[in-house]
Design a protein around this motif. Structure first.
Motif, PDB file in Angstrom:
ATOM      1  N   LEU A 144      33.921  32.056  50.023  1.00 16.78           N
ATOM      2  CA  LEU A 144      34.239  33.465  50.213  1.00 16.78           C
ATOM      3  C   LEU A 144      35.754  33.635  50.268  1.00 16.78           C
ATOM      4  N   HIS A 145      36.352  34.042  49.158  1.00 16.57           N
ATOM      5  CA  HIS A 145      37.784  34.350  49.165  1.00 16.57           C
ATOM      6  C   HIS A 145      38.004  35.668  49.901  1.00 16.57           C
ATOM      7  N   LEU A 146      39.006  35.709  50.782  1.00 15.52           N
ATOM      8  CA  LEU A 146      39.284  36.892  51.594  1.00 15.52           C
ATOM      9  C   LEU A 146      40.709  37.373  51.375  1.00 15.52           C
ATOM     10  N   GLY A 147      40.916  38.684  51.470  1.00 13.84           N
ATOM     11  CA  GLY A 147      42.255  39.236  51.424  1.00 13.84           C
ATOM     12  C   GLY A 147      42.241  40.720  51.697  1.00 13.84           C
ATOM     13  N   ARG A 148      43.388  41.264  52.082  1.00 15.45           N
ATOM     14  CA  ARG A 148      43.502  42.700  52.279  1.00 15.45           C
ATOM     15  C   ARG A 148      43.301  43.419  50.946  1.00 15.45           C
ATOM     16  N   HIS A 149      42.784  44.634  51.035  1.00 15.68           N
ATOM     17  CA  HIS A 149      42.722  45.477  49.854  1.00 15.68           C
ATOM     18  C   HIS A 149      43.745  46.597  49.997  1.00 15.68           C
ATOM     19  N   PRO A 150      44.597  46.819  49.003  1.00 18.62           N
ATOM     20  CA  PRO A 150      44.524  46.277  47.647  1.00 18.62           C
ATOM     21  C   PRO A 150      45.160  44.895  47.460  1.00 18.62           C
ATOM     22  N   HIS A 151      45.992  44.451  48.395  1.00 18.92           N
ATOM     23  CA  HIS A 151      46.584  43.122  48.263  1.00 18.92           C
ATOM     24  C   HIS A 151      47.167  42.715  49.607  1.00 18.92           C
ATOM     25  N   GLY A 152      47.444  41.427  49.744  1.00 16.98           N
ATOM     26  CA  GLY A 152      48.068  40.918  50.957  1.00 16.98           C
ATOM     27  C   GLY A 152      47.103  40.164  51.853  1.00 16.98           C
ATOM     28  N   THR A 153      47.652  39.588  52.906  1.00 10.43           N
ATOM     29  CA  THR A 153      46.870  38.865  53.903  1.00 10.43           C
ATOM     30  C   THR A 153      47.389  39.254  55.281  1.00 10.43           C
TER      31      THR A 153
ATOM     32  N   VAL B 260      42.048  32.305  52.164  1.00 10.80           N
ATOM     33  CA  VAL B 260      42.716  33.601  52.369  1.00 10.80           C
ATOM     34  C   VAL B 260      43.793  33.718  51.294  1.00 10.80           C
ATOM     35  N   VAL B 261      43.662  34.743  50.453  1.00 13.95           N
ATOM     36  CA  VAL B 261      44.551  34.865  49.294  1.00 13.95           C
ATOM     37  C   VAL B 261      45.153  36.272  49.246  1.00 13.95           C
ATOM     38  N   PRO B 262      46.384  36.396  48.730  1.00 11.76           N
ATOM     39  CA  PRO B 262      47.003  37.718  48.651  1.00 11.76           C
ATOM     40  C   PRO B 262      46.513  38.546  47.474  1.00 11.76           C
ATOM     41  N   ASP B 263      45.752  37.916  46.568  1.00  8.28           N
ATOM     42  CA  ASP B 263      45.310  38.578  45.337  1.00  8.28           C
ATOM     43  C   ASP B 263      43.792  38.458  45.186  1.00  8.28           C
ATOM     44  N   VAL B 264      43.061  38.867  46.212  1.00  8.43           N
ATOM     45  CA  VAL B 264      41.606  38.676  46.189  1.00  8.43           C
ATOM     46  C   VAL B 264      40.963  39.391  45.005  1.00  8.43           C
ATOM     47  N   ALA B 265      41.547  40.505  44.548  1.00 11.48           N
ATOM     48  CA  ALA B 265      40.974  41.231  43.413  1.00 11.48           C
ATOM     49  C   ALA B 265      40.931  40.360  42.157  1.00 11.48           C
TER      50      ALA B 265
END
Length: 338
Positions: free
Chosen positions: A155-164, A184-189
């Protein structure tokens, strides 16, 4: 932290069950026969180590919990077509100390496609994307299964639209103690769009059955190539097949489960349960939308979207269309766009 799993089906039920199994506090949200089975008999989680029963609090809405806690984490795991109703129900829920859930609590969208988190951001301030790589099944009330081993899923996780942020890292740490890998990735999209390309086969599987013979596989390759052409035209980045394989490796290998045949993916399961809806509008339909916006024909994805919606609306049996008939329809659809 307490995890409130909004939609305790295949994905939500497995995530909730695994978190509960590692000692985390979990509340399940469900409705209908599934709610009754969870309330009366607990969550039956079938995994490679056997069938585990978790007696967890289960509710059909926020009113049953009273005020939510400031340390609650909401996990939205309903199908995308059910997101608006769920968000409108949970967004106004009061939180102890003042304010409401949409203002104060983090919301993790554990869903296929890319639209759910965008819908969520209209109401919730703190929205996180989750790229769900979790082979799981829910076709019987109260029972979910996940055949992945040694990990249940990635499960890759990250803030939407980008960031952690720290919340994403804390949730990831809990998941990684619960049979998941959770980068935890800054580019989950970028990971979600890659998964979207794989999910374009969900409708194909739903209407014709397992995508296993050469004709079905060849059609899926055409459908996926159409999707990739659209993302490229739109300038949307997505993780390559090689990058995905490097991350996944042999970490989530499916093994046979006693009494829990895999059957099919999420769209196949929706038809099998006779829900009357299916998520094709947010999978193949996402490609059709982007194609129209950027001038790229998408006849195959439009066809699969239409067929999946028809099967769901008319409650046709999953896998009941012969592959040869679908191939004929696909060839005609392509010719009609020329």
């Amino acid at each position: 932290m307490r995890y409130v799993i909004i939609g305790a089906g295949a994905v939500g039920g497995v995530i909730g069950g695994r978190l509960a199994g590692s000692g985390h506090e979990v509340v399940l949200v469900a409705r209908g026969a599934h709610f009754e089975a969870l309330r009366d008999h607990g969550l039956r989680l079938r995994v490679p180590e056997g069938e585990l029963t978790h007696r967890l609090p289960v509710v059909d809405g926020p009113a049953a919990l009273g005020e939510l806690r400031p340390d609650d984490v909401l996990v939205l795991a309903v199908k995308t077509q059910d997101s608006v109703a769920a968000l409108r129900t949970w967004g106004p829920a009061p939180v102890a100390g003042g304010g409401m859930a949409a203002e104060r609590l983090p919301l993790f969208c554990a869903q296929n496609g890319v639209e759910g988190q965008r819908i969520a951001l209209r109401l919730f301030r703190r929205v996180y994307g989750v790229c769900v790589w979790l082979p799981s099944t829910y076709v019987e009330p109260g029972v979910v299964s996940a055949a992945g081993s040694p990990l249940t899923g990635i499960l890759h996780l990250g803030r939407h639209p980008h960031g952690t942020d720290e919340t994403a890292r804390l949730v990831a740490a809990d998941l990684e103690k619960s049979h998941f890998e959770a980068p935890v990735v800054p580019d989950v999209a970028r990971w979600q769009y890659a998964k979207l390309l794989s999910n374009l086969g969900n409708a194909l599987e739903a209407v014709t059955g397992p995508v296993s013979d050469e004709d079905a596989l060849a059609l899926f390759r055409r459908v996926r190539a159409e999707g990739a052409a659209v993302l490229d035209a739109a300038g949307i980045a997505y993780a390559s097949t090689e990058e995905q394989q490097a991350v996944r490796g042999d970490k989530v290998t499916l093994v046979p489960l006693d009494g829990a045949p895999r059957g099919g993916g999420s769209s196949w399961q929706s038809l099998t349960r006779g829900t009357g809806t299916i998520e094709a509008d947010y999978l193949n339909g996402e490609i059709a939308l982007l194609g129209r916006l950027h001038g790229v024909p998408t006849p195959l994805n439009e066809l699969l979207q239409h067929l999946a919606d028809t099967f769901a609306r008319e409650r046709r049996a999953a896998g009941s269309m012969p592959v040869a008939e679908l191939m004929r329809l696909a060839d005609a659809a392509v010719v009609n766009t020329r």
